[in-house]
Design a protein around this motif. Structure first.
Motif, PDB file in Angstrom:
ATOM      1  N   ILE A  51       0.814  -1.214   0.000  1.00 21.09           N
ATOM      2  CA  ILE A  51       0.000   0.000   0.000  1.00 21.09           C
ATOM      3  C   ILE A  51       0.848   1.265   0.000  1.00 21.09           C
ATOM      4  CG2 ILE A  51      -0.262  -0.019   2.526  1.00 21.09           C
ATOM      5  CD1 ILE A  51      -3.116   1.107   2.037  1.00 21.09           C
ATOM      6  N   GLU A  52       1.998   1.224   0.693  1.00 20.79           N
ATOM      7  CA  GLU A  52       2.841   2.424   0.753  1.00 20.79           C
ATOM      8  C   GLU A  52       3.325   2.852  -0.627  1.00 20.79           C
ATOM      9  OE1 GLU A  52       2.955   0.577   4.799  1.00 20.79           O
ATOM     10  OE2 GLU A  52       3.099  -0.158   2.731  1.00 20.79           O
ATOM     11  N   ASP A  53       3.554   1.878  -1.530  1.00 20.08           N
ATOM     12  CA  ASP A  53       4.043   2.213  -2.868  1.00 20.08           C
ATOM     13  C   ASP A  53       2.952   2.821  -3.747  1.00 20.08           C
ATOM     14  OD1 ASP A  53       6.506   1.271  -2.179  1.00 20.08           O
ATOM     15  OD2 ASP A  53       6.300  -0.676  -3.178  1.00 20.08           O
ATOM     16  N   ILE A  54       1.697   2.676  -3.324  1.00 19.70           N
ATOM     17  CA  ILE A  54       0.586   3.257  -4.078  1.00 19.70           C
ATOM     18  C   ILE A  54       0.195   4.605  -3.502  1.00 19.70           C
ATOM     19  CG2 ILE A  54      -1.786   2.900  -4.867  1.00 19.70           C
ATOM     20  CD1 ILE A  54      -1.323  -0.106  -4.417  1.00 19.70           C
ATOM     21  N   VAL A  55       0.136   4.663  -2.178  1.00 17.70           N
ATOM     22  CA  VAL A  55      -0.309   5.882  -1.507  1.00 17.70           C
ATOM     23  C   VAL A  55       0.746   6.992  -1.589  1.00 17.70           C
ATOM     24  CG1 VAL A  55      -0.982   6.844   0.738  1.00 17.70           C
ATOM     25  CG2 VAL A  55      -1.852   4.611   0.027  1.00 17.70           C
ATOM     26  N   ILE A  56       2.014   6.608  -1.613  1.00 16.79           N
ATOM     27  CA  ILE A  56       3.099   7.590  -1.687  1.00 16.79           C
ATOM     28  C   ILE A  56       3.759   7.516  -3.059  1.00 16.79           C
ATOM     29  CG2 ILE A  56       5.269   8.371  -0.685  1.00 16.79           C
ATOM     30  CD1 ILE A  56       2.873   8.700   1.166  1.00 16.79           C
ATOM     31  N   ARG A  57       3.876   8.645  -3.716  1.00 16.09           N
ATOM     32  CA  ARG A  57       4.557   8.744  -5.008  1.00 16.09           C
ATOM     33  C   ARG A  57       5.542   9.906  -4.961  1.00 16.09           C
ATOM     34  NH1 ARG A  57       1.628   6.216  -9.291  1.00 16.09           N
ATOM     35  NH2 ARG A  57       1.211   4.124  -8.473  1.00 16.09           N
ATOM     36  N   ASN A  58       6.784   9.610  -5.275  1.00 16.44           N
ATOM     37  CA  ASN A  58       7.835  10.629  -5.276  1.00 16.44           C
ATOM     38  C   ASN A  58       7.916  11.363  -3.933  1.00 16.44           C
ATOM     39  OD1 ASN A  58       8.444  10.101  -8.056  1.00 16.44           O
ATOM     40  ND2 ASN A  58       6.702  11.389  -8.641  1.00 16.44           N
ATOM     41  N   GLY A  59       7.714  10.601  -2.872  1.00 18.42           N
ATOM     42  CA  GLY A  59       7.849  11.138  -1.533  1.00 18.42           C
ATOM     43  C   GLY A  59       6.657  11.917  -1.010  1.00 18.42           C
TER      44      GLY A  59
END
Length: 314
Positions: free
Chosen positions: A181-189
């Motif tokens: 989920i973190e890789d979807i919810v956060i993009r480019n920090g």
């Protein structure tokens, strides 16, 4: 009044609306889901058309619609309301007001997807996609400007995580790649505010569209977080909103220790929601949770002002 639980339907309901940004294969998931749901809707129409019409009944346009929100508890709410002898429920999500390809089929097509009911009964359908649809409010108003709408909401951050969890398990079952989920919810920090699961949790944005066409008195908001923990008080409020006599009792529910949520007891039988409901959520990085809470804070406060009511959300 028996409500038929169809496993295939639940799978379709769970897979609908997978966000494109989940992965590059997201559109494929949606396409497969649409094919499945269209097939189910077709079968449902055939089943309804072959039903024997009980004397004194007719198919009726719904007098109340559960308009959402996705992953807010719409299925639980519908099944719990089905306990009431003066409520009949549509067996499938119709997607009449939010899908152009269905809306052009007209009101007769829509009515024919409803169950037979007596004059004193209220027909209810639920399609969670209505709440976030830009088209549904005006279309529903055009059909019946005095209709009573039910909206079930839960903590917007929890709703995002539940939305992700649904897609995650559906992709696993389909042997498709998944992302944490973190890789979807956060993009480019930064928080990926274009993620559709986040967009669906902007309750104030969507509510503003509904209040253009309906008064606040026509929209009853069910607290989805409370419904899970203690169903009866929330259902009693719905009974009053729909001007129904109190028929849903505490004896209609029992807590299933194995599943971890309330199940239903009515018509001499017991039933629980499908196993796809209540799946464990992933443990989300605390920093990501804080970012979600911070992002939703102003939207939540704005929503509270719009509906003259507050909720125990972060």
């Amino acid at each position: 009044m028996a409500f038929l639980l169809v496993s295939a339907f639940f799978l379709a309901a769970q897979t609908h609306g997978a966000p494109k940004e989940y992965s590059q294969q997201g559109e494929g998931v949606v396409l497969e889901t649409l094919k499945l749901e269209i097939g189910l809707a077709s079968n449902e129409t055939e089943n309804y058309s072959s039903q024997v019409k009980p004397p004194g009944t007719n198919r009726r346009i719904p007098q109340s619609i559960i308009i959402g929100v996705r992953k807010g508890g719409t299925r639980a709410l519908l099944e719990m309301l089905d306990i009431h002898p003066e409520i009949v429920v549509a067996a499938t999500e119709v997607h009449f007001f939010d899908w152009d390809e269905n809306y052009v089929k007209g009101y007769d097509w829509y009515r024919n997807l409803m169950p037979f009911s007596y004059e004193h009964q209220i027909t209810v359908e639920k399609t969670p996609g209505y709440f976030t649809s830009s088209l549904a409010p005006e279309r529903i108003h055009g059909m019946n400007s005095s209709i009573k709408l039910l909206l079930i909401l839960r903590d917007p951050t929890e709703r995002v995580i539940s939305d992700y969890t649904q897609v995650y398990y559906n992709r696993l079952e389909s042997h498709k790649p998944v992302q944490v989920i973190e890789d979807i919810v956060i993009r480019n920090g930064a928080l990926n505010t274009k993620y559709k699961a986040i967009q669906r949790s902007l309750y104030d944005v969507h509510m503003a569209n509904w209040l253009k066409f309906f008064s606040l008195e026509q929209i009853h908001i069910v607290d989805g977080d409370t419904l899970i923990k203690d169903p009866l008080p929330e259902l009693q409020k719905v009974e009053r909103f729909l001007n129904l006599p109190p028929r849903i009792m505490s004896t209609n529910f029992y807590f299933n220790q194995t599943k971890g949520f309330y199940c239903i007891r009515s018509d001499g039988r017991e039933r629980c929601l499908h196993e796809s409901k209540g799946r464990p959520h992933p443990v989300v990085n605390s920093t990501v949770l804080e970012q979600l809470h911070a992002y939703f804070k102003d939207h939540n406060q704005n929503f509270y002002r719009m509906v003259n009511r507050s909720f125990n959300w972060h």
